[in-house]
Design an enzyme around this catalytic site. Structure first.
Site, PDB file in Angstrom:
ATOM      1  N   TYR A   1      42.463  57.333  54.138  1.00  0.00           N
ATOM      2  CA  TYR A   1      41.550  56.946  53.057  1.00  0.00           C
ATOM      3  C   TYR A   1      40.087  57.110  53.462  1.00  0.00           C
ATOM      4  O   TYR A   1      39.245  57.472  52.652  1.00  0.00           O
ATOM      5  CB  TYR A   1      41.858  55.532  52.541  1.00  0.00           C
ATOM      6  CG  TYR A   1      42.957  55.598  51.510  1.00  0.00           C
ATOM      7  CD1 TYR A   1      42.678  55.998  50.205  1.00  0.00           C
ATOM      8  CD2 TYR A   1      44.280  55.356  51.855  1.00  0.00           C
ATOM      9  CE1 TYR A   1      43.686  56.131  49.272  1.00  0.00           C
ATOM     10  CE2 TYR A   1      45.299  55.484  50.924  1.00  0.00           C
ATOM     11  CZ  TYR A   1      44.995  55.870  49.629  1.00  0.00           C
ATOM     12  OH  TYR A   1      45.989  56.017  48.703  1.00  0.00           O
TER      13      TYR A   1
ATOM     14  N   VAL B   1      40.948  59.216  41.135  1.00  0.00           N
ATOM     15  CA  VAL B   1      40.422  57.998  41.752  1.00  0.00           C
ATOM     16  C   VAL B   1      39.026  58.247  42.332  1.00  0.00           C
ATOM     17  O   VAL B   1      38.474  57.389  43.002  1.00  0.00           O
ATOM     18  CB  VAL B   1      41.380  57.496  42.869  1.00  0.00           C
ATOM     19  CG1 VAL B   1      42.726  57.098  42.274  1.00  0.00           C
ATOM     20  CG2 VAL B   1      41.585  58.557  43.960  1.00  0.00           C
ATOM     21  N   ASP B   2      38.463  59.436  42.054  1.00  0.00           N
ATOM     22  CA  ASP B   2      37.233  59.829  42.738  1.00  0.00           C
ATOM     23  C   ASP B   2      35.946  59.328  42.077  1.00  0.00           C
ATOM     24  O   ASP B   2      34.860  59.472  42.646  1.00  0.00           O
ATOM     25  CB  ASP B   2      37.180  61.355  42.909  1.00  0.00           C
ATOM     26  CG  ASP B   2      37.335  62.099  41.586  1.00  0.00           C
ATOM     27  OD1 ASP B   2      36.855  61.612  40.538  1.00  0.00           O
ATOM     28  OD2 ASP B   2      37.946  63.191  41.593  1.00  0.00           O
TER      29      ASP B   2
ATOM     30  N   HIS C   1      44.571  55.046  37.810  1.00  0.00           N
ATOM     31  CA  HIS C   1      45.028  54.897  39.193  1.00  0.00           C
ATOM     32  C   HIS C   1      44.002  54.245  40.111  1.00  0.00           C
ATOM     33  O   HIS C   1      44.088  54.363  41.333  1.00  0.00           O
ATOM     34  CB  HIS C   1      45.442  56.264  39.758  1.00  0.00           C
ATOM     35  CG  HIS C   1      46.633  56.853  39.053  1.00  0.00           C
ATOM     36  ND1 HIS C   1      46.971  58.183  39.116  1.00  0.00           N
ATOM     37  CD2 HIS C   1      47.570  56.269  38.270  1.00  0.00           C
ATOM     38  CE1 HIS C   1      48.071  58.398  38.393  1.00  0.00           C
ATOM     39  NE2 HIS C   1      48.445  57.259  37.870  1.00  0.00           N
TER      40      HIS C   1
ATOM     41  N   CYS D   1      40.785  42.819  48.826  1.00  0.00           N
ATOM     42  CA  CYS D   1      41.390  42.011  49.879  1.00  0.00           C
ATOM     43  C   CYS D   1      42.839  41.687  49.512  1.00  0.00           C
ATOM     44  O   CYS D   1      43.123  41.231  48.414  1.00  0.00           O
ATOM     45  CB  CYS D   1      40.594  40.721  50.057  1.00  0.00           C
ATOM     46  SG  CYS D   1      41.358  39.589  51.239  1.00  0.00           S
TER      47      CYS D   1
ATOM     48  N   THR E   1      45.969  68.699  35.069  1.00  0.00           N
ATOM     49  CA  THR E   1      47.012  67.826  35.609  1.00  0.00           C
ATOM     50  C   THR E   1      48.347  68.561  35.572  1.00  0.00           C
ATOM     51  O   THR E   1      48.631  69.305  34.646  1.00  0.00           O
ATOM     52  CB  THR E   1      47.087  66.461  34.880  1.00  0.00           C
ATOM     53  OG1 THR E   1      48.272  65.778  35.280  1.00  0.00           O
ATOM     54  CG2 THR E   1      47.057  66.601  33.386  1.00  0.00           C
TER      55      THR E   1
ATOM     56  N   ASN F   1      44.376  74.482  32.009  1.00  0.00           N
ATOM     57  CA  ASN F   1      44.884  74.520  33.393  1.00  0.00           C
ATOM     58  C   ASN F   1      44.824  75.963  33.891  1.00  0.00           C
ATOM     59  O   ASN F   1      44.899  76.899  33.099  1.00  0.00           O
ATOM     60  CB  ASN F   1      46.332  73.998  33.442  1.00  0.00           C
ATOM     61  CG  ASN F   1      46.721  73.499  34.838  1.00  0.00           C
ATOM     62  OD1 ASN F   1      46.623  74.223  35.825  1.00  0.00           O
ATOM     63  ND2 ASN F   1      47.163  72.252  34.902  1.00  0.00           N
TER      64      ASN F   1
END
Ligand code: NAD
Ligand code: ZN
Length: 244
Positions: A65, A101-102, A117, A125, A187, A212
């Site tokens: 990550y 998720v960027d 996502h 936490c 996608t 695409n």
């Protein structure tokens, strides 16, 4: 490139819903999971992006990550992201749903992307659920800890086998039910429930468009397939809409 039918639909004050995947960020330099550059140290994303892997081996998952957060920190949105932010300004009923998720949609000016996502720059936490934006990874130990309770932090993304954020899903469903035009952009249409969303849209009457560089499992079902890079097709679409 675009059908008359599609361009006409944009003239009718449509509800526009766009679903994006890793492909829209590819031109910014974010590796897609299923592309050749998706592998990291010979691990498949499925092997790292799950809770069991994290509990068993938080060091390696955090290393991955950190590597991905570093990529995201050093890249910029591309013309595809900017075009979607502009579409949002052109159409009052516009909804953007992303599997990414960027956070690049937000950085390009999209006001309220529905992040199915999560967001890789946000951390949470495990113990007290407090959120932390961008932990300082240079200073932190390999596994960052919560400054409140000392618990282990995890990236605030949805891992394989985990539930999607409830509110994001509700918002997405609501938008899709109202959609007049639905775009599936970059996608592979494999990950659920995003993979079903174009079908929900179609069954509630939306005109289905796919952008695409390659055909996908969805392609046979769409009303219009636009072959090419989202960073080229989306800006061109805006030009054409403005002309008509
Ligand atoms: P995917 O990797 O399965 O598919 C990417 C798709 O984009 C492919 O169909 C490919 O042909 C297409 N594509 C590649 N370059 C393109 C371009 N320039 N223009 C248009 N299309 C292009 O990605 P997915 O369907 O989003 O599913 C992967 C999962 O992995 C998602 O759940 C997502 O959360 C996660 N992921 C996110 C990121 C990110 O945030 N940028 C990156 C990798 C993976
Ligand atoms: Zn805590």
């Amino acid at each position: 490139m675009f059908s008359e039918k599609l361009l006409e639909k944009f003239q009718e004050n449509p509800v526009v819903v766009v679903l994006t995947g890793a492909g829209i960020s590819a031109e910014s330099g974010v590796p897609t999971f299923r592309g050749e550059d998706g592998l990291w140290k010979k691990f498949k994303p499925e092997e790292l992006a799950n809770f069991d892997a994290f509990i068993r081996n938080p060091e390696i998952v955090w290393e991955w990550y950190r590597y991905r957060q570093e990529i995201v920190r050093n890249i910029e949105p591309n013309p595809g992201h900017y075009a979607l932010a502009e579409l949002e300004r052109m159409f009052p009923d516009f909804y953007l749903i992303t599997q990414n998720v960027d956070g690049l949609h937000f950085r390009a000016g999209s006001q309220n992307p529905i992040e199915l996502h999560g967001n890789i720059m946000r951390n949470r936490c495990l113990q007290c659920n407090k959120y932390f934006m961008e932990v300082d990874l240079q200073k932190e130990p390999v596994i960052p800890k919560c400054t409140e309770c000392g618990g282990i932090l995890r990236p605030d993304v949805v891992w394989f086998g985990e539930q999607l954020p409830q509110q994001a899903l509700i918002n997405a469903e609501k938008a899709i039910n109202e959609a007049n035009i639905f775009f599936s952009v970059g996608t592979s249409a494999l990950v659920q429930p995003a993979a079903s969303m174009p079908f929900w849209a179609k069954s509630s009457g939306a005109y289905l468009v796919e952008i695409n560089i390659m055909e996908t499992l969805l392609t046979p079902y769409v009303d219009e397939y636009l072959s090419g890079k989202s960073g080229e097709i989306l800006p061109e679409l805006i030009k054409q809409i403005k002309k008509t």
